[in-house]
Write a protein that holds these residues in place. Structure first.
Motif, PDB file in Angstrom:
ATOM      1  N   ALA A 128       0.908 -54.945   3.162  1.00  0.00           N
ATOM      2  CA  ALA A 128       0.515 -53.826   2.299  1.00  0.00           C
ATOM      3  C   ALA A 128      -0.374 -52.847   3.056  1.00  0.00           C
ATOM      4  O   ALA A 128      -0.238 -51.627   2.914  1.00  0.00           O
ATOM      5  CB  ALA A 128      -0.201 -54.357   1.058  1.00  0.00           C
ATOM      6  N   VAL A 129      -1.275 -53.367   3.890  1.00  0.00           N
ATOM      7  CA  VAL A 129      -2.151 -52.487   4.664  1.00  0.00           C
ATOM      8  C   VAL A 129      -1.342 -51.761   5.741  1.00  0.00           C
ATOM      9  O   VAL A 129      -1.496 -50.550   5.949  1.00  0.00           O
ATOM     10  CB  VAL A 129      -3.324 -53.285   5.283  1.00  0.00           C
ATOM     11  CG1 VAL A 129      -4.131 -52.407   6.223  1.00  0.00           C
ATOM     12  CG2 VAL A 129      -4.217 -53.839   4.189  1.00  0.00           C
ATOM     13  N   ALA A 130      -0.440 -52.496   6.400  1.00  0.00           N
ATOM     14  CA  ALA A 130       0.379 -51.876   7.446  1.00  0.00           C
ATOM     15  C   ALA A 130       1.210 -50.738   6.866  1.00  0.00           C
ATOM     16  O   ALA A 130       1.332 -49.659   7.446  1.00  0.00           O
ATOM     17  CB  ALA A 130       1.289 -52.928   8.078  1.00  0.00           C
ATOM     18  N   ARG A 131       1.777 -50.958   5.676  1.00  0.00           N
ATOM     19  CA  ARG A 131       2.593 -49.939   5.032  1.00  0.00           C
ATOM     20  C   ARG A 131       1.765 -48.688   4.753  1.00  0.00           C
ATOM     21  O   ARG A 131       2.272 -47.568   4.804  1.00  0.00           O
ATOM     22  CB  ARG A 131       3.156 -50.512   3.723  1.00  0.00           C
ATOM     23  CG  ARG A 131       3.984 -49.541   2.934  1.00  0.00           C
ATOM     24  CD  ARG A 131       4.618 -50.191   1.728  1.00  0.00           C
ATOM     25  NE  ARG A 131       3.621 -50.613   0.737  1.00  0.00           N
ATOM     26  CZ  ARG A 131       3.929 -51.190  -0.414  1.00  0.00           C
ATOM     27  NH1 ARG A 131       5.180 -51.439  -0.711  1.00  0.00           N
ATOM     28  NH2 ARG A 131       2.992 -51.545  -1.257  1.00  0.00           N
ATOM     29  N   ALA A 132       0.470 -48.901   4.448  1.00  0.00           N
ATOM     30  CA  ALA A 132      -0.383 -47.757   4.132  1.00  0.00           C
ATOM     31  C   ALA A 132      -0.815 -47.006   5.386  1.00  0.00           C
ATOM     32  O   ALA A 132      -0.930 -45.785   5.364  1.00  0.00           O
ATOM     33  CB  ALA A 132      -1.598 -48.221   3.341  1.00  0.00           C
ATOM     34  N   ILE A 133      -1.051 -47.727   6.498  1.00  0.00           N
ATOM     35  CA  ILE A 133      -1.633 -47.021   7.655  1.00  0.00           C
ATOM     36  C   ILE A 133      -0.590 -46.333   8.531  1.00  0.00           C
ATOM     37  O   ILE A 133      -0.942 -45.489   9.336  1.00  0.00           O
ATOM     38  CB  ILE A 133      -2.531 -47.941   8.525  1.00  0.00           C
ATOM     39  CG1 ILE A 133      -1.716 -49.069   9.139  1.00  0.00           C
ATOM     40  CG2 ILE A 133      -3.713 -48.451   7.736  1.00  0.00           C
ATOM     41  CD1 ILE A 133      -2.500 -49.879  10.147  1.00  0.00           C
ATOM     42  N   VAL A 134       0.703 -46.661   8.396  1.00  0.00           N
ATOM     43  CA  VAL A 134       1.693 -45.961   9.225  1.00  0.00           C
ATOM     44  C   VAL A 134       1.917 -44.525   8.763  1.00  0.00           C
ATOM     45  O   VAL A 134       2.586 -43.759   9.432  1.00  0.00           O
ATOM     46  CB  VAL A 134       3.082 -46.663   9.246  1.00  0.00           C
ATOM     47  CG1 VAL A 134       3.002 -47.989   9.936  1.00  0.00           C
ATOM     48  CG2 VAL A 134       3.653 -46.786   7.858  1.00  0.00           C
ATOM     49  N   MET A 135       1.347 -44.188   7.598  1.00  0.00           N
ATOM     50  CA  MET A 135       1.769 -42.960   6.918  1.00  0.00           C
ATOM     51  C   MET A 135       1.149 -41.665   7.445  1.00  0.00           C
ATOM     52  O   MET A 135       1.600 -40.597   7.085  1.00  0.00           O
ATOM     53  CB  MET A 135       1.454 -43.072   5.424  1.00  0.00           C
ATOM     54  CG  MET A 135       2.388 -43.979   4.672  1.00  0.00           C
ATOM     55  SD  MET A 135       4.054 -43.338   4.661  1.00  0.00           S
ATOM     56  CE  MET A 135       3.864 -41.965   3.536  1.00  0.00           C
TER      57      MET A 135
END
Lengths: 360, 297
Positions: A145-152
């Motif tokens: 969930a964190v990875a999905r948020a920080i790639v943005m």
């Protein structure tokens, strides 16, 4: 990256009579990590969801990077968010989940691949990229969930109690990891939590909320050391701040606690003769078996060795206090100990309004 | 003092000698018997009836079925109805379920009204639509009120308009079943997934395609199997509206059994429906199996 300006935000849920957020204004600078802290039902999640666009306010405005987004749908706000339940898509592999936002934005495939790989390395998800979320542990799903948020490369990163579903040990390790990641990214972050230790350890600024209002906004240490009212002092810190009824003497030089007297902080000169509420943190009270001048006598009720300290519950003038003593301190229930208060660490509150008193 | 050797397990079990029935068999026994009597036996009877006459096994009934002038039109009509109706029903049901999910005013009343056809017998539904589509029905009355010439919607020589009438009546009658399954499925999906997709920039259609429909797949699979099998059995509505003019396979079964008094050919027709239903169900189960999730099921 962008700043956030929230002004006079009012929201009442349909069917509810109380305001979920009551005229909230908040300003968050570019790159700042702001924590919204408060007990459940205080409106912190509502405020976050309005920034995300998942709820619409009744009145007031929100602007991100100078752009008014108050009534824009979430997908037009250039945000990313970590949900409390993680909301990792169960039907897709980790790789797809992390790249979801980029895919929706029609970013070229090779760039998605590169960024997913970068985020996976950062969060140690490399070996799990081709797994389905069902085959991951709670902590790993949280990392997805964190990875999905920080790639943005989003303007604003929103986090809704992201650590609350992890066990205590994992929460502690992931907390510092999260702080480092967000620091390195430098994204403006709004973080919601009911855990005061998370708020103090992560935030550049902490907004303590209660009943839909921000009751104190400031640097974590200021909020801890100088709570704006009795609620904040009682909510932040473990153990919470101690509160005692006291009266200011007629010359304003001493505080009267029942039969005993204390040196009063200098700000109390203008409140001579007034009844006040004295607030003091456990670690700011010295405990001793010998009396020195200015000390207050207290009766020990409970002794709790905590390893690094001994937590004592003592009674002074009918009030229970929690105080800390060194681990070697020897005492037992019903013994008398002597408490020393440093005037500059005492906080004084109005007994009616429970607001902090300041020198006039 | 007598010391006896403890009895060995073999020694204690040995005397009765005959084997005990395992409890599992006892537990499922009644339902196996029940199923065999109520379902298995009629199926065996049906197969025998289709392939056996007084002299022994024969393909005579199958031949008669295939050579009947109504058979191939009935097969064609049934398939055509399924191919056109099922996608329309699913599109409608999903759209209606999504509208209900957005919590419009009075959404519970809407749901209740949309579910009403489910409570209606299909023959009654057919008669209701007959009152609308017949030559002096409500539709033609409405047209003449606007000054338009009425049309014989159900005329025997107008296959297209008959098909459309049966299609509309069946859509009205049977979409609610799909709706209810889809609504139940949607309620089981936490709204966080949709919200996460919104925050990460997905448009409505992207969310529908990448999040909602994949998560809804188990419900859609159930609805698809149920609806297709039931669509093969469409009968009463078409019978009420068109009688013999728009033959369907189950209608033919009925005609052979009651009209032509030939239970053997009727059984052969029933077998066709059984086989086709089974093949479609297996096809759906395989086609909709989640490739990513293979190991989890």
């Amino acid at each position: 990256m962008a700043d956030i300006q929230i002004s006079n935000l009012v929201k009442t849920y349909p069917g509810g009579s109380e305001r979920a957020t009551d005229d909230v204004s908040l300003s968050i600078r570019d790159g700042e990590f702001t924590v919204l802290l408060g007990p459940s039902g205080c409106g912190k999640t509502t405020l976050l969801r309005m920034i995300a666009g998942l709820e619409l306010p009744d009145s007031g405005s929100i602007s991100i990077g100078g752009r008014d987004v108050t009534y824009l749908p979430p997908n037009k706000r250039n945000l990313s968010m970590v949900f409390q339940s993680y909301a990792v898509f169960p039907h897709r592999k980790v790789r797809y989940n992390i790249g979801f936002g980029l895919r929706m934005a029609k970013v070229p495939a090779d760039e998605i691949e590169r960024k997913v790989q970068w985020a996976a390395d950062l969060l140690q998800l490399g070996p799990y990229l081709d797994r389905l979320p069902a085959n991951l542990s709670g902590g790993q799903r949280q990392r997805v969930a964190v990875a999905r948020a920080i790639v943005m490369d989003a303007d604003v990163l929103l986090m809704d109690e992201p650590l609350s579903n992890l066990d205590a040990l994992l929460r502690l390790t992931f907390r510092s990891e999260l702080k480092k990641i967000v620091q390195d990214l430098g994204t403006t972050t709004v973080y919601v939590t009911h855990d005061q230790s998370e708020a103090l350890s992560l935030g550049d600024q902490v907004a303590v909320m209660r009943k839909g209002r921000i009751v104190q906004l400031g640097d974590p240490l200021d909020v801890y050391d100088a709570p704006a009212d009795q609620f904040v002092g009682g909510f932040i810190g473990s153990p919470p701040m101690n509160f005692l009824d006291a009266a200011v003497s007629h010359d304003g030089g001493t505080l009267v606690l029942g039969e005993q007297q204390l040196m009063a902080p200098s700000i109390l000169r203008s409140f001579a003769g007034k009844d006040v509420l004295l607030g003091v943190r456990a670690e700011n009270v010295t405990v001793s078996n010998q009396r020195s001048s200015g000390d207050v006598a207290a009766t020990v009720l409970v002794v709790e060795p905590m390893g690094s300290t001994v937590l004592l519950t003592v009674e002074v003038d009918g009030h229970n206090l929690k105080v800390q003593a060194p681990p070697t301190f020897k005492t037992a229930p019903r013994h008398t100990v002597w408490l020393g208060f440093a005037p500059n660490t005492m906080r004084v509150y109005d007994r009616e309004t429970s607001m902090a008193l300041e020198a006039k | 003092m007598v010391v006896e050797a403890p009895p060995t397990p073999a020694a204690t079990v040995a005397p009765p000698r005959h084997r005990k029935i395992p409890p599992a068999v006892l537990l499922i026994g009644p339902s196996v018997v029940f199923m065999a009597l109520l379902l298995g036996w009629p199926v065996v009877q049906g197969v025998l009836q289709a392939f056996k006459d007084d002299q022994g096994f024969t393909l005579e009934f199958v031949n008669r079925m295939v050579q009947d002038p109504y058979f191939w039109p009935a097969v064609r009509n049934t398939l055509l109805l399924i191919v056109v109706m099922i996608p329309l029903q699913f599109a409608l049901a999903i759209a209606m379920a999504l509208m209900l999910r957005s919590n419009p005013r009075l959404h519970k009343v809407h749901f209740f009204i949309w579910a009403i056809p489910l409570a209606l017998s299909d023959l009654a539904a057919g008669l209701v639509w007959l009152a609308i589509f017949n030559d002096r029905g409500y539709l033609n009355s409405a047209l003449s009120w606007f000054g338009l010439q009425g049309i014989s919607w159900l005329a025997y020589d107008n296959q297209t308009s008959m098909f459309i009438c049966v299609l509309i009546a069946e859509l009205w009658r049977a979409t609610s079943l799909v709706l209810i399954i889809v609504v139940a499925g949607l309620q089981g999906i936490p709204k966080d997934y949709d919200e996460a997709a919104q925050v990460f920039g997905a448009t409505f259609w992207q969310r529908l395609r990448h999040v909602t429909l994949p998560l809804l797949k188990p419900s859609l699979q159930v609805a698809l199997i149920l609806r297709t099998i039931l669509a093969f059995q469409t009968f009463a509505v078409a019978q009420a509206l068109t009688g013999q003019n728009f033959p369907l396979v189950v209608g033919e079964t009925y005609r052979w059994y009651t009209g032509l008094q030939n239970p053997n050919v009727a059984a052969a027709l029933a077998l066709v429906i059984l086989v086709v239903s089974m093949v479609t169900s297996i096809f759906y189960l395989r086609a909709l199996r989640d490739k990513n999730q293979g190991g989890l099921r």
